[in-house]
Design a protein around this motif. Structure first.
Motif, PDB file in Angstrom:
ATOM      1  N   ASN A  84      61.185   0.910 102.275  1.00  0.00           N
ATOM      2  CA  ASN A  84      60.194   0.101 102.959  1.00  0.00           C
ATOM      3  C   ASN A  84      59.324   0.917 104.381  1.00  0.00           C
ATOM      4  N   TYR A  85      60.202   1.647 104.963  1.00  0.00           N
ATOM      5  CA  TYR A  85      59.482   2.106 106.236  1.00  0.00           C
ATOM      6  C   TYR A  85      58.550   3.434 105.362  1.00  0.00           C
ATOM      7  N   ALA A  86      59.746   4.097 104.413  1.00  0.00           N
ATOM      8  CA  ALA A  86      58.547   5.159 103.752  1.00  0.00           C
ATOM      9  C   ALA A  86      57.626   5.247 102.713  1.00  0.00           C
ATOM     10  N   ASP A  87      57.907   3.108 102.401  1.00  0.00           N
ATOM     11  CA  ASP A  87      55.700   2.896 101.817  1.00  0.00           C
ATOM     12  C   ASP A  87      55.268   2.513 102.046  1.00  0.00           C
ATOM     13  N   ALA A  88      55.737   2.130 103.613  1.00  0.00           N
ATOM     14  CA  ALA A  88      54.496   1.749 104.546  1.00  0.00           C
ATOM     15  C   ALA A  88      53.263   2.840 105.425  1.00  0.00           C
ATOM     16  N   LEU A  89      54.006   3.466 105.307  1.00  0.00           N
ATOM     17  CA  LEU A  89      53.710   4.841 106.545  1.00  0.00           C
ATOM     18  C   LEU A  89      52.513   5.849 105.177  1.00  0.00           C
ATOM     19  N   THR A  90      52.788   5.484 103.826  1.00  0.00           N
ATOM     20  CA  THR A  90      51.576   5.871 102.967  1.00  0.00           C
ATOM     21  C   THR A  90      50.821   4.903 102.395  1.00  0.00           C
ATOM     22  N   SER A  91      51.242   3.628 102.580  1.00  0.00           N
ATOM     23  CA  SER A  91      50.473   2.132 102.144  1.00  0.00           C
ATOM     24  C   SER A  91      49.614   1.892 102.757  1.00  0.00           C
ATOM     25  N   GLY A  92      48.513   1.085 103.140  1.00  0.00           N
ATOM     26  CA  GLY A  92      47.223   0.734 103.281  1.00  0.00           C
ATOM     27  C   GLY A  92      46.123  -0.058 102.565  1.00  0.00           C
ATOM     28  N   THR A  97      45.575   5.132 105.284  1.00  0.00           N
ATOM     29  CA  THR A  97      47.196   4.805 105.213  1.00  0.00           C
ATOM     30  C   THR A  97      47.890   4.139 106.537  1.00  0.00           C
ATOM     31  N   LEU A  98      48.817   4.137 106.366  1.00  0.00           N
ATOM     32  CA  LEU A  98      49.135   3.272 107.611  1.00  0.00           C
ATOM     33  C   LEU A  98      49.591   4.635 108.691  1.00  0.00           C
ATOM     34  N   GLY A  99      49.940   5.727 107.963  1.00  0.00           N
ATOM     35  CA  GLY A  99      50.412   7.028 108.630  1.00  0.00           C
ATOM     36  C   GLY A  99      48.924   7.317 109.373  1.00  0.00           C
ATOM     37  N   ALA A 100      48.245   7.616 108.647  1.00  0.00           N
ATOM     38  CA  ALA A 100      46.994   8.028 109.652  1.00  0.00           C
ATOM     39  C   ALA A 100      46.396   7.567 110.142  1.00  0.00           C
ATOM     40  N   SER A 101      46.120   5.957 109.893  1.00  0.00           N
ATOM     41  CA  SER A 101      45.463   4.770 111.162  1.00  0.00           C
ATOM     42  C   SER A 101      46.555   5.607 112.038  1.00  0.00           C
ATOM     43  N   PHE A 102      47.999   5.179 112.779  1.00  0.00           N
ATOM     44  CA  PHE A 102      48.986   5.315 113.210  1.00  0.00           C
ATOM     45  C   PHE A 102      48.218   6.217 114.216  1.00  0.00           C
ATOM     46  N   ILE A 103      47.384   7.508 114.070  1.00  0.00           N
ATOM     47  CA  ILE A 103      47.231   8.926 114.778  1.00  0.00           C
ATOM     48  C   ILE A 103      45.711   8.815 114.739  1.00  0.00           C
ATOM     49  N   ASN A 104      45.068   7.485 114.391  1.00  0.00           N
ATOM     50  CA  ASN A 104      44.028   7.127 114.810  1.00  0.00           C
ATOM     51  C   ASN A 104      43.300   6.609 116.272  1.00  0.00           C
ATOM     52  N   SER A 105      45.290   5.808 116.242  1.00  0.00           N
ATOM     53  CA  SER A 105      45.568   4.985 117.136  1.00  0.00           C
ATOM     54  C   SER A 105      45.800   5.714 118.390  1.00  0.00           C
ATOM     55  N   GLU A 266      35.062   3.886 109.438  1.00  0.00           N
ATOM     56  CA  GLU A 266      35.720   2.946 108.884  1.00  0.00           C
ATOM     57  C   GLU A 266      37.035   3.871 108.802  1.00  0.00           C
ATOM     58  N   SER A 267      36.740   5.905 108.743  1.00  0.00           N
ATOM     59  CA  SER A 267      37.320   6.243 109.150  1.00  0.00           C
ATOM     60  C   SER A 267      38.699   6.616 110.518  1.00  0.00           C
ATOM     61  N   SER A 268      37.300   6.083 110.949  1.00  0.00           N
ATOM     62  CA  SER A 268      38.778   5.502 112.456  1.00  0.00           C
ATOM     63  C   SER A 268      39.305   4.492 112.551  1.00  0.00           C
ATOM     64  N   LEU A 269      39.415   3.909 111.819  1.00  0.00           N
ATOM     65  CA  LEU A 269      40.542   2.484 111.893  1.00  0.00           C
ATOM     66  C   LEU A 269      41.847   3.203 112.458  1.00  0.00           C
ATOM     67  N   PRO A 270      41.818   1.515 113.564  1.00  0.00           N
ATOM     68  CA  PRO A 270      43.726   2.559 114.538  1.00  0.00           C
ATOM     69  C   PRO A 270      44.746   1.657 113.252  1.00  0.00           C
ATOM     70  N   GLY A 292      55.539  -1.752 108.923  1.00  0.00           N
ATOM     71  CA  GLY A 292      54.693  -1.275 109.573  1.00  0.00           C
ATOM     72  C   GLY A 292      54.643  -2.081 110.869  1.00  0.00           C
ATOM     73  N   THR A 293      55.333  -3.284 111.125  1.00  0.00           N
ATOM     74  CA  THR A 293      55.337  -4.038 112.530  1.00  0.00           C
ATOM     75  C   THR A 293      56.256  -3.044 113.517  1.00  0.00           C
ATOM     76  N   PHE A 294      57.558  -3.123 112.998  1.00  0.00           N
ATOM     77  CA  PHE A 294      58.563  -1.971 113.743  1.00  0.00           C
ATOM     78  C   PHE A 294      57.906  -0.891 114.284  1.00  0.00           C
ATOM     79  N   ILE A 295      57.176   0.258 113.045  1.00  0.00           N
ATOM     80  CA  ILE A 295      56.638   1.153 112.973  1.00  0.00           C
ATOM     81  C   ILE A 295      55.920   1.406 114.583  1.00  0.00           C
ATOM     82  N   SER A 296      54.798  -0.019 114.555  1.00  0.00           N
ATOM     83  CA  SER A 296      53.506   0.088 115.475  1.00  0.00           C
ATOM     84  C   SER A 296      54.308   0.517 116.608  1.00  0.00           C
ATOM     85  N   ILE A 297      55.540  -0.656 117.148  1.00  0.00           N
ATOM     86  CA  ILE A 297      55.622  -1.037 118.760  1.00  0.00           C
ATOM     87  C   ILE A 297      56.729  -0.068 118.627  1.00  0.00           C
TER      88      ILE A 297
END
Length: 322
Positions: A84-92, A97-105, A266-270, A292-297
């Protein structure tokens, strides 16, 4: 009275004071504590924690199990996975993806925390230790800006960024054509800094104003200017208040969805924007959203525990004087 008698009397007095202190502390603790209140607090804490624990369990369960059975069935039929964590980081659900938006945040939150704190600390020092005409009026006006709802300022601020400001045919402020630039965070930084400034100035001013005047006067006698006083004395002493507000601002910006959605391209969304759409069109992938929620915290927890030793001290000191 001989020296020996004086020492004995002094020791006896110290022991009596220590006994009285322990007795008073025990009496105060007994008056201020209640078995019923303690039990109620424990029950509330348990009920408050259960949903979070269920979300944590769901984040480690296979998607098929989460869609067919409740999380509590894990106690009789345990089944866990890290996919679930691997899929969440590569999904969106968006272009990111969640990984890219994590960097944006991170790119949004760090400058949007540091910049308003630096500017507010300068303003707080000016209000606390510099005399100029209308200082009290300006401070009251800055303080009053806290009551302005953010929603009321969104449209005017967006118009200011897009069209600029023109008065009587004269352009006062040019438009910032940055929202349509890929990977541009400038408008989000400016918006968050503007919204954070009133509270930051108020909190830091209250703390900085409590710094003993003798310290500042001694520095002035030694020939230090305002810049030297600010960077060498005020900033180190005000670190508890700065850390307290940094926690507030970091958590606010990291969890923000409204401001970033309006001002970021759009390319800079958090992270919050991607997380909001991670569950899929019909919500059938909500187990990915739990991961994804636990990744975000993770980052907010690291920031809080890193600065929490300053938190209470700075918060109380920054709220005791208006």
């Amino acid at each position: 009275m001989s020296a020996t008698q004086a020492v004995v009397t002094d020791d006896r007095t110290k022991r009596q004071v220590a006994r009285d202190t322990r007795r008073n502390e025990a009496s105060a603790q007994k008056r201020l504590t209640s078995k019923g209140a303690t039990i109620a607090a424990v029950i509330i804490a348990i009920f408050w924690t259960i949903p979070t624990f269920g979300l944590l369990v769901t984040s480690f369960r296979p998607g098929a199990d989460s869609n067919s059975t409740g999380w509590w069935t894990v106690f009789v039929d345990p089944s866990f996975t890290l996919s679930n964590y691997a899929d969440a980081l590569t999904s969106g659900g968006t272009a990111l993806t969640l990984g890219a938006s994590f960097i944006n945040s991170l790119a949004i939150t760090i400058p949007a925390t540091v910049v308003p704190i630096f500017i507010a600390s300068l303003a707080a020092y000016g209000f606390a230790w510099m005399n100029f005409k209308g200082k009290n009026l300006v401070f009251v006006m800055v303080f009053a800006l806290q009551i302005v709802p953010i929603q009321m300022a969104l449209v005017p601020l967006l118009s200011l960024f897009s069209r600029g400001l023109t008065l009587f045919g004269t352009q006062i402020f040019p438009g910032l054509e940055l929202r349509d630039v890929d990977h541009s965070f400038a408008t989000v930084w400016i918006a968050h800094a503007i919204f954070a400034m009133p509270l930051a100035i108020f909190m830091l001013h209250n703390f900085i104003a409590e710094i003993p005047g003798e310290v500042v006067e001694a520095a002035r006698v030694d020939g230090a200017g305002h810049g030297q006083i600010f960077f060498s004395i005020i900033l180190p002493l005000a670190m508890p208040a700065i850390a307290s507000f940094a926690i507030f601002q970091f958590l606010w910006v990291w969890n923000d969805l409204l401001v970033a959605t309006i001002f970021a391209p759009e390319s800079s969304l958090p992270l919050t924007q991607t997380l909001n759409s991670l569950s899929g069109t019909w919500g059938n992938q909500w187990y990915l959203q739990s991961a994804g929620t636990f990744i975000s915290i993770i980052v907010p927890l690291v920031v809080f525990f890193a600065l929490q030793r300053f938190f209470v001290r700075g918060l109380l000191a920054g709220a005791t004087k208006g």
